[in-house]
Write a protein that holds these residues in place. Structure first.
Motif, PDB file in Angstrom:
ATOM      1  N   SER A   1       0.838  -1.229   0.035  1.00  0.00           N
ATOM      2  CA  SER A   1       0.041   0.026   0.016  1.00  0.00           C
ATOM      3  C   SER A   1       0.823   1.097   0.132  1.00  0.00           C
ATOM      4  CB  SER A   1      -0.898   0.023   1.024  1.00  0.00           C
ATOM      5  OG  SER A   1      -0.105   0.237   2.512  1.00  0.00           O
TER       6      SER A   1
ATOM      7  N   LYS B   1       0.320   4.732  -1.981  1.00  0.00           N
ATOM      8  CA  LYS B   1       0.365   6.164  -1.191  1.00  0.00           C
ATOM      9  C   LYS B   1       1.319   7.125  -2.069  1.00  0.00           C
ATOM     10  CE  LYS B   1      -1.417   5.256   3.105  1.00  0.00           C
ATOM     11  NZ  LYS B   1      -2.574   5.924   3.063  1.00  0.00           N
TER      12      LYS B   1
ATOM     13  N   ASP C   1      -5.285  11.983  -0.296  1.00  0.00           N
ATOM     14  CA  ASP C   1      -5.270  10.683   0.633  1.00  0.00           C
ATOM     15  C   ASP C   1      -6.698   9.897   0.910  1.00  0.00           C
ATOM     16  OD1 ASP C   1      -2.728  10.995   1.275  1.00  0.00           O
ATOM     17  OD2 ASP C   1      -2.935  12.041   3.168  1.00  0.00           O
ATOM     18  N   GLN C   2      -7.955  10.468   0.626  1.00  0.00           N
ATOM     19  CA  GLN C   2      -9.006   9.863   0.578  1.00  0.00           C
ATOM     20  C   GLN C   2      -9.154   9.129  -0.613  1.00  0.00           C
ATOM     21  OE1 GLN C   2     -11.850  13.273   1.440  1.00  0.00           O
ATOM     22  NE2 GLN C   2     -11.649  13.202   3.535  1.00  0.00           N
TER      23      GLN C   2
ATOM     24  N   THR D   1      -7.071   6.162  -0.563  1.00  0.00           N
ATOM     25  CA  THR D   1      -7.780   5.058   0.307  1.00  0.00           C
ATOM     26  C   THR D   1      -8.773   4.347  -0.376  1.00  0.00           C
ATOM     27  OG1 THR D   1      -7.266   6.447   2.337  1.00  0.00           O
ATOM     28  CG2 THR D   1      -9.015   4.469   2.504  1.00  0.00           C
TER      29      THR D   1
ATOM     30  N   GLU E   1      -6.912   2.012  -2.816  1.00  0.00           N
ATOM     31  CA  GLU E   1      -6.409   0.818  -2.239  1.00  0.00           C
ATOM     32  C   GLU E   1      -7.401  -0.167  -1.587  1.00  0.00           C
ATOM     33  OE1 GLU E   1      -4.514   2.354   1.355  1.00  0.00           O
ATOM     34  OE2 GLU E   1      -2.753   3.398   0.163  1.00  0.00           O
ATOM     35  N   GLN E   2      -8.825   0.345  -1.495  1.00  0.00           N
ATOM     36  CA  GLN E   2      -9.808  -0.653  -0.930  1.00  0.00           C
ATOM     37  C   GLN E   2     -10.606  -0.836  -2.182  1.00  0.00           C
ATOM     38  OE1 GLN E   2     -11.781   2.015   1.833  1.00  0.00           O
ATOM     39  NE2 GLN E   2     -10.255   1.540   3.427  1.00  0.00           N
TER      40      GLN E   2
END
Length: 175
Positions: free
Chosen positions: A3, A7, A23-24, A27, A30-31
Motif C-alpha cells: 500500500s 500512497k 489521501d481519501q 484510500t 487501495e480498498q
C-alpha cells in the motif's frame, strides 16, 4: 508494504487538490472502492454517442446560457484529444478575412472518452468549452461563468477528475 507504493503514486488529475483529499482518494484506490463510489453517485451513462447528437446537446446548452455569443461551426467527439493534447476538450477560434469582412469560426471538440461517461461529466466539459467562447483564459471571470451555467461546476470537475483517475488505474466502469 504494497500500500505504500500506492500512497506514493502521484494522482496527476488530482494534484491541485489538498493532500487530505488526495489521501481519501488513495484510500478508495487501495480498498478498490473508487469505481463503486462513482457508480453510486452517477449510475448511468448518457445516450449522446455521435457527433450529430453532441452538436444538438452543445447548441442547446449554448442557446440556454450564451444566446448572444458567436455561432459554433463545428462540434465533434475527437479520439485524438486526450492522448495528443493532454486535454479533455478543445475550443478553437479562427478569424479569417473574407473580402472586407472578418469572419470567425468557433469549434468545440470533446474527447471521445466522454461517449461512455455520465452526462454530468459531459455537461461539465461542454460548459467549460462554451465558457471559452466568451473568456479565453482560465481566470476568475471564466470560472464564474462556468458556475453560472452549471452551479455545481467545481464539484463535478472534482468528480470527473476522480473518474479519470479510475480510468487510468483500473479501466472503464461504464459500459
Amino acid at each position: 508494504m504494497p500500500s505504500s507504493k500506492v500512497k506514493l503514486a502521484p494522482l496527476k488529475y488530482l494534484s491541485s487538490y489538498s493532500l487530505e483529499v488526495q489521501d481519501q482518494v488513495r484510500t478508495m484506490i487501495e480498498q478498490d472502492t473508487l469505481g463503486q463510489f462513482l457508480l453510486k453517485k452517477h449510475p448511468k451513462v448518457h445516450d449522446i454517442k455521435n457527433d450529430k447528437l453532441l452538436r444538438e446537446y452543445v447548441i442547446n446548452l449554448k442557446n440556454t446560457h450564451l444566446r448572444k455569443s458567436s455561432p459554433l461551426s463545428k462540434v465533434i467527439y475527437d479520439k485524438k484529444i486526450h492522448a495528443v493534447n493532454n486535454a479533455l476538450g478543445l475550443h478553437t477560434f479562427i478569424s479569417r478575412v473574407q473580402g472586407n469582412k472578418l469572419k470567425s469560426k468557433n469549434e468545440i471538440r470533446i474527447s471521445d472518452i466522454f461517449k461512455t461517461a455520465p452526462e454530468v461529466f459531459l455537461e461539465m466539459i461542454v460548459v467549460h468549452e462554451l465558457a471559452h467562447i466568451r473568456i479565453k483564459q482560465h481566470d476568475k471571470a471564466f470560472y464564474q461563468l462556468c458556475q453560472h451555467m452549471l452551479p455545481n461546476y467545481h464539484q463535478l470537475e472534482f468528480e470527473m477528475r476522480v473518474y479519470l483517475t479510475q480510468l487510468e488505474l483500473k479501466g472503464q466502469i461504464y459500459k
